[in-house]
Scaffold this active site. Structure first.
Site, PDB file in Angstrom:
ATOM      1  N   THR A   9       0.795  -1.206   0.114  1.00 59.26           N
ATOM      2  CA  THR A   9      -0.064  -0.040  -0.094  1.00 59.26           C
ATOM      3  C   THR A   9       0.806   1.380  -0.042  1.00 59.26           C
ATOM      4  OG1 THR A   9      -0.167   0.415   2.433  1.00 59.26           O
ATOM      5  CG2 THR A   9      -1.670  -1.288   1.331  1.00 59.26           C
ATOM      6  N   GLY A  10       0.527   2.420  -0.463  1.00 55.23           N
ATOM      7  CA  GLY A  10       1.096   3.646  -0.665  1.00 55.23           C
ATOM      8  C   GLY A  10       2.391   3.472  -1.424  1.00 55.23           C
ATOM      9  N   ALA A  11       2.199   2.834  -2.611  1.00 50.52           N
ATOM     10  CA  ALA A  11       3.542   2.534  -3.387  1.00 50.52           C
ATOM     11  C   ALA A  11       3.981   3.570  -4.190  1.00 50.52           C
ATOM     12  CB  ALA A  11       3.163   1.038  -4.137  1.00 50.52           C
ATOM     13  N   GLY A  14       7.841   7.893  -2.208  1.00 49.00           N
ATOM     14  CA  GLY A  14       8.645   7.609  -1.220  1.00 49.00           C
ATOM     15  C   GLY A  14       9.187   6.271  -0.929  1.00 49.00           C
ATOM     16  N   TYR A 163      -0.958  11.948  14.982  1.00 49.03           N
ATOM     17  CA  TYR A 163       0.041  10.913  14.175  1.00 49.03           C
ATOM     18  C   TYR A 163       0.841   9.974  14.992  1.00 49.03           C
ATOM     19  CZ  TYR A 163       3.732   9.561  10.909  1.00 49.03           C
ATOM     20  OH  TYR A 163       4.572   8.621  10.225  1.00 49.03           O
TER      21      TYR A 163
END
Length: 282
Positions: A9-11, A14, A163
């Site tokens: 995920t979030g590929a 960054g 966060y």
């Protein structure tokens, strides 16, 4: 990693992008859960140009309905899954809500990976010695408890608190899931990637979203350096039998005391299942 099937995920930016490209280089077959079709298409092209095998599933982690639909799409393929790298995360400088009305930082950083992991458990169980890797953060030190009296930050919002709370949740989730899967030949570990120069936080508008990342960039490590521990936990034979641990710089270390509280982990688990109306298929 040749022949291993890894979901990330979030590929598209960054650490996630750096990890995905390196995993493909090592021969892994990738399924990438991405929010932006445009960014996903660019990454898919880059990986294929280097001979990598990759497929894209569009998923918005701020929308739990999208997470459920993405998992359904994956499971309909009847494929095994060897590694799930829960990498995606956000940090907001002001309170925002997810599609279901939850505080967005907690929703994206904890609720979404909790749900996705549970939905993909059948595919992980069909793999050989599967691994779940959760990207947490040293920011869990900011928050000593989950604060159930204001879990959705409706009374007070603080960027570092929300966060940090979501990153504490990642560790507690990891530890509890590792216990529950102890007899399933599935390991679950989490990590702190270090201060990394990524797109994290750039979704914010105004000064914080544009200037702050530029000011802090010289003090950050590169995404490639930040991805090292993720890659280690996804691939190293040294951690084949290791589960429920927190890693920094490819070494298991103890997180803060409150992140090792088994009662707190169990309470968060029950709270999350209730919020999501989803019970793990254990």
């Amino acid at each position: 990693m040749r022949g291993r099937h890894i979901a990330v995920t979030g590929a598209t930016a960054g650490i996630g992008r750096a990890a995905s490209i390196e995993l493909a280089r090592r021969g892994a077959r990738l399924t990438l859960f991405c929010r932006s079709p445009e960014k996903a298409a660019i990454l898919e092209r880059d990986i294929r140009e280097h001979g990598g095998e990759v497929s894209i599933i569009i998923m918005d982690m701020a929308d739990l309905a999208s997470v459920r639909e993405a998992a359904k799409t994956f499971l309909l393929r009847n494929e095994t899954l060897d590694v799930l790298l829960n990498n995606a995360g956000i940090v907001n400088t002001s309170r925002k809500e997810s599609a279901q009305g939850y505080e967005e930082t907690l929703a994206v950083n904890h609720f979404a990976p909790f749900l996705l992991t549970g939905l993909l458990l059948p595919a992980l169980r069909s793999g050989r010695a599967a691994r779940i890797v959760n990207v947490s953060s040293g920011a869990h030190a900011f928050v000593k408890d989950m604060g159930y009296n204001d879990m959705q930050a409706q009374k007070k919002y603080s960027t570092f608190h929300e966060y940090g709370r979501s990153k504490l949740a990642n560790i507690l989730f990891t530890r509890h899931l590792a216990q529950l899967l102890a007899d399933d030949h599935i390991t679950v570990n989490c990590l702190h990637p270090g201060a990394v120069s990524t797109s994290l936080g750039t979704q914010n508008s105004g000064l914080m979203g544009k200037v702050l990342p530029l000011l802090l960039k010289p003090f950050f490590r590169t995404p490639e350096k930040g991805a090292e521990t993720s890659l280690y936990l996804c691939s190293s034979e040294e951690v084949t039998e290791v589960s429920g641990e927190y890693f920094v710089n490819c070494k298991a270390v103890k997180p803060r005391r409150w992140a090792r509280d088994e009662a707190a982990a169990a309470r968060l688990w029950d709270y999350t299942e209730q919020i999501l109306d989803f019970h793990y298929p254990l």
